[in-house]
Design a protein around this motif. Structure first.
Motif, PDB file in Angstrom:
ATOM      1  N   GLN A  72       0.826  -1.210   0.000  1.00  0.00           N
ATOM      2  CA  GLN A  72       0.000   0.000   0.000  1.00  0.00           C
ATOM      3  C   GLN A  72       0.860   1.260   0.000  1.00  0.00           C
ATOM      4  O   GLN A  72       0.561   2.240  -0.693  1.00  0.00           O
ATOM      5  CB  GLN A  72      -0.923   0.002   1.215  1.00  0.00           C
ATOM      6  CG  GLN A  72      -2.119  -0.929   1.087  1.00  0.00           C
ATOM      7  CD  GLN A  72      -3.119  -0.708   2.190  1.00  0.00           C
ATOM      8  OE1 GLN A  72      -2.739  -0.581   3.351  1.00  0.00           O
ATOM      9  NE2 GLN A  72      -4.382  -0.655   1.847  1.00  0.00           N
ATOM     10  N   ILE A  73       1.912   1.238   0.784  1.00  0.00           N
ATOM     11  CA  ILE A  73       2.808   2.403   0.840  1.00  0.00           C
ATOM     12  C   ILE A  73       3.448   2.645  -0.523  1.00  0.00           C
ATOM     13  O   ILE A  73       3.507   3.779  -1.014  1.00  0.00           O
ATOM     14  CB  ILE A  73       3.895   2.187   1.919  1.00  0.00           C
ATOM     15  CG1 ILE A  73       3.268   2.243   3.313  1.00  0.00           C
ATOM     16  CG2 ILE A  73       5.007   3.225   1.796  1.00  0.00           C
ATOM     17  CD1 ILE A  73       4.201   1.748   4.414  1.00  0.00           C
ATOM     18  N   ASP A  74       3.921   1.576  -1.134  1.00  0.00           N
ATOM     19  CA  ASP A  74       4.562   1.715  -2.445  1.00  0.00           C
ATOM     20  C   ASP A  74       3.573   2.265  -3.467  1.00  0.00           C
ATOM     21  O   ASP A  74       3.910   3.172  -4.246  1.00  0.00           O
ATOM     22  CB  ASP A  74       5.106   0.356  -2.894  1.00  0.00           C
ATOM     23  CG  ASP A  74       5.907   0.457  -4.179  1.00  0.00           C
ATOM     24  OD1 ASP A  74       6.906   1.186  -4.198  1.00  0.00           O
ATOM     25  OD2 ASP A  74       5.504  -0.167  -5.177  1.00  0.00           O
ATOM     26  N   ALA A  75       2.363   1.745  -3.453  1.00  0.00           N
ATOM     27  CA  ALA A  75       1.359   2.215  -4.409  1.00  0.00           C
ATOM     28  C   ALA A  75       1.008   3.683  -4.157  1.00  0.00           C
ATOM     29  O   ALA A  75       0.867   4.472  -5.107  1.00  0.00           O
ATOM     30  CB  ALA A  75       0.108   1.350  -4.318  1.00  0.00           C
ATOM     31  N   ALA A  76       0.884   4.048  -2.879  1.00  0.00           N
ATOM     32  CA  ALA A  76       0.559   5.440  -2.553  1.00  0.00           C
ATOM     33  C   ALA A  76       1.692   6.372  -2.967  1.00  0.00           C
ATOM     34  O   ALA A  76       1.454   7.479  -3.476  1.00  0.00           O
ATOM     35  CB  ALA A  76       0.268   5.566  -1.052  1.00  0.00           C
TER      36      ALA A  76
ATOM     37  N   PRO B  86      -1.632  16.066  -4.647  1.00  0.00           N
ATOM     38  CA  PRO B  86      -2.590  16.405  -3.588  1.00  0.00           C
ATOM     39  C   PRO B  86      -1.836  16.748  -2.308  1.00  0.00           C
ATOM     40  O   PRO B  86      -0.642  16.449  -2.185  1.00  0.00           O
ATOM     41  CB  PRO B  86      -3.383  15.107  -3.431  1.00  0.00           C
ATOM     42  CG  PRO B  86      -2.408  14.037  -3.814  1.00  0.00           C
ATOM     43  CD  PRO B  86      -1.538  14.635  -4.881  1.00  0.00           C
ATOM     44  N   PRO B  87      -2.510  17.352  -1.349  1.00  0.00           N
ATOM     45  CA  PRO B  87      -1.849  17.590  -0.067  1.00  0.00           C
ATOM     46  C   PRO B  87      -1.429  16.266   0.575  1.00  0.00           C
ATOM     47  O   PRO B  87      -2.061  15.234   0.348  1.00  0.00           O
ATOM     48  CB  PRO B  87      -2.924  18.291   0.776  1.00  0.00           C
ATOM     49  CG  PRO B  87      -4.096  18.476  -0.081  1.00  0.00           C
ATOM     50  CD  PRO B  87      -3.880  17.812  -1.386  1.00  0.00           C
ATOM     51  N   LEU B  88      -0.366  16.333   1.350  1.00  0.00           N
ATOM     52  CA  LEU B  88       0.121  15.107   1.991  1.00  0.00           C
ATOM     53  C   LEU B  88      -0.972  14.446   2.820  1.00  0.00           C
ATOM     54  O   LEU B  88      -1.051  13.210   2.892  1.00  0.00           O
ATOM     55  CB  LEU B  88       1.328  15.422   2.877  1.00  0.00           C
ATOM     56  CG  LEU B  88       2.554  16.023   2.186  1.00  0.00           C
ATOM     57  CD1 LEU B  88       3.700  16.181   3.194  1.00  0.00           C
ATOM     58  CD2 LEU B  88       3.002  15.156   1.029  1.00  0.00           C
ATOM     59  N   GLU B  89      -1.806  15.264   3.434  1.00  0.00           N
ATOM     60  CA  GLU B  89      -2.854  14.697   4.282  1.00  0.00           C
ATOM     61  C   GLU B  89      -3.782  13.783   3.486  1.00  0.00           C
ATOM     62  O   GLU B  89      -4.246  12.755   3.994  1.00  0.00           O
ATOM     63  CB  GLU B  89      -3.677  15.822   4.930  1.00  0.00           C
ATOM     64  CG  GLU B  89      -2.939  16.616   6.009  1.00  0.00           C
ATOM     65  CD  GLU B  89      -2.066  17.741   5.440  1.00  0.00           C
ATOM     66  OE1 GLU B  89      -1.853  17.783   4.197  1.00  0.00           O
ATOM     67  OE2 GLU B  89      -1.603  18.576   6.248  1.00  0.00           O
ATOM     68  N   ALA B  90      -4.039  14.159   2.235  1.00  0.00           N
ATOM     69  CA  ALA B  90      -4.926  13.334   1.405  1.00  0.00           C
ATOM     70  C   ALA B  90      -4.277  12.010   1.061  1.00  0.00           C
ATOM     71  O   ALA B  90      -4.919  10.955   1.036  1.00  0.00           O
ATOM     72  CB  ALA B  90      -5.295  14.088   0.130  1.00  0.00           C
TER      73      ALA B  90
ATOM     74  N   PHE C 137       1.588   9.438  -5.597  1.00  0.00           N
ATOM     75  CA  PHE C 137       2.056  10.775  -5.219  1.00  0.00           C
ATOM     76  C   PHE C 137       3.108  11.278  -6.207  1.00  0.00           C
ATOM     77  O   PHE C 137       3.059  12.436  -6.659  1.00  0.00           O
ATOM     78  CB  PHE C 137       2.630  10.726  -3.796  1.00  0.00           C
ATOM     79  CG  PHE C 137       3.118  12.042  -3.273  1.00  0.00           C
ATOM     80  CD1 PHE C 137       2.225  13.051  -2.948  1.00  0.00           C
ATOM     81  CD2 PHE C 137       4.475  12.279  -3.099  1.00  0.00           C
ATOM     82  CE1 PHE C 137       2.670  14.270  -2.458  1.00  0.00           C
ATOM     83  CE2 PHE C 137       4.933  13.489  -2.612  1.00  0.00           C
ATOM     84  CZ  PHE C 137       4.028  14.488  -2.293  1.00  0.00           C
ATOM     85  N   GLU C 138       4.045  10.398  -6.548  1.00  0.00           N
ATOM     86  CA  GLU C 138       5.105  10.812  -7.471  1.00  0.00           C
ATOM     87  C   GLU C 138       4.543  11.104  -8.866  1.00  0.00           C
ATOM     88  O   GLU C 138       4.975  12.051  -9.532  1.00  0.00           O
ATOM     89  CB  GLU C 138       6.184   9.722  -7.533  1.00  0.00           C
ATOM     90  CG  GLU C 138       7.008   9.663  -6.248  1.00  0.00           C
ATOM     91  CD  GLU C 138       7.787   8.371  -6.079  1.00  0.00           C
ATOM     92  OE1 GLU C 138       7.682   7.483  -6.956  1.00  0.00           O
ATOM     93  OE2 GLU C 138       8.474   8.233  -5.053  1.00  0.00           O
TER      94      GLU C 138
END
Lengths: 109, 204
Positions: free
Chosen positions: A19-23, A37-41, A27-28
């Motif tokens: 999940q982290i890798d996909a997120a 998007p904002p980091l919070e999103a 983001f990248e």
């Protein structure tokens, strides 16, 4: 969320890492499209155990990019945005700026 | 790989197995420099003579030809099989060279160990090193080939697969990043995930 050790991934499951890798990929890709998007999103897209590690990953990229643009990002601003993770913010700034100053003992939102 | 024709590759592999000079010469022309680069990448960061990577590649090359000539690689059929065996032999030679260097330098200088073969922060190499920590007997070479395919098949994401393949071929994080057009940090993250995926599979 309670404060956790920055960057610690030993307690993350394989599903968390995926999940982290996909997120991070999302983001990248968004950053490359100038539509990040904002980091919070981004953080809201993963469950709690993975969120600390994800914050570290995306915060590194954001701060690094801002430094590359000649900005001087302020750790205090990120401490205010992510009061649950003062050690993550401090660790990222220490990593990228050589600023090893400890986070505020009682961060405020 | 230099030759895209599997049939012709299979023919000169047969030549190597039979000790045919032309097959061995073709093997040398097509693979020796790759073995040198692989050895160099695996030795990165270690004190060494400039000739060490060539010595290791030469030793691996001779070892392969000798073993192939004695019929120890009967299942070697195409260039993928060939590279896996050459890769395994060369990686084992590097590990042996570092261990030998450790013994010679005991008590002084930087302590080198198998774990030191890993680039700093490159956790995926732990899993890869486990794959490589086998003697390249025919059985081990066959098992390695099976592991190689099985572990790569776990990586359904094309970027993960590309990172893993390049890492297995000895590329550095920076080289992989440049080649794939992604940041070194992203490569590092992908390697971490690959390691976790493979570790889970290896541990069962």
């Amino acid at each position: 969320m309670s404060p956790r050790a920055p960057g610690g991934a030993a307690d993350l499951s394989l599903a968390d890492l995926i999940q982290i890798d996909a997120a991070c990929d999302r983001f990248e890709a968004a950053r490359r499209a100038a539509a990040a998007p904002p980091l919070e999103a981004i953080l809201a897209s993963v469950p709690d155990p993975a969120r600390v590690r994800l914050l570290r990953e995306v915060l590194i990229r954001e701060v690094e990019a801002r430094l590359n643009w000649g900005e001087r990002p302020d750790a205090a601003g990120y401490h205010a945005r992510f009061p649950e993770h003062p050690h993550v913010v401090a660790a990222v700034f220490a990593l990228l700026q050589g600023d090893a100053s400890p986070p505020a003992a009682t961060p405020t939102r | 790989m230099p030759d895209s024709n599997d049939d012709s590759v299979a023919r000169w592999i047969d030549g190597v197995k039979a000790g045919d000079a032309a097959g061995i010469e073709r093997l040398w022309d097509d693979y020796f420099q790759r073995l040198v680069r692989l050895a160099r990448a695996k030795l990165a960061g270690h004190a060494r003579r400039a000739s060490d990577e060539e010595d290791i590649a030469l030793s691996a090359f001779h070892s392969f030809c000798d073993r192939a000539g004695r019929g120890q690689f009967p299942l070697l059929a195409d260039r993928d099989d060939l590279w896996r065996v050459l890769f395994t032999i060369t990686a084992r030679k590097v590990i042996a060279a570092v261990r030998h260097q450790n013994r010679r330098k005991r008590g002084g200088g930087r302590v080198l160990g198998e774990s030191a073969l890993m680039a700093e922060g490159d956790l995926a190499d732990e899993g890869i090193a486990r794959l490589l920590d086998r003697e390249p007997t025919p059985e081990a070479a066959a098992a390695f080939a099976e592991d190689y395919q099985r572990l790569l098949a776990l990586l359904d994401n094309p970027t993960l697969r590309a990172v893993a393949l390049r890492k297995l071929e000895g590329s550095t994080i920076e080289e992989i990043a440049a080649e794939l057009g992604i940041s070194p940090r992203t490569v590092d993250r992908k390697l971490h995930l690959i390691r976790a995926l493979w570790q889970k599979e290896i541990d069962g």
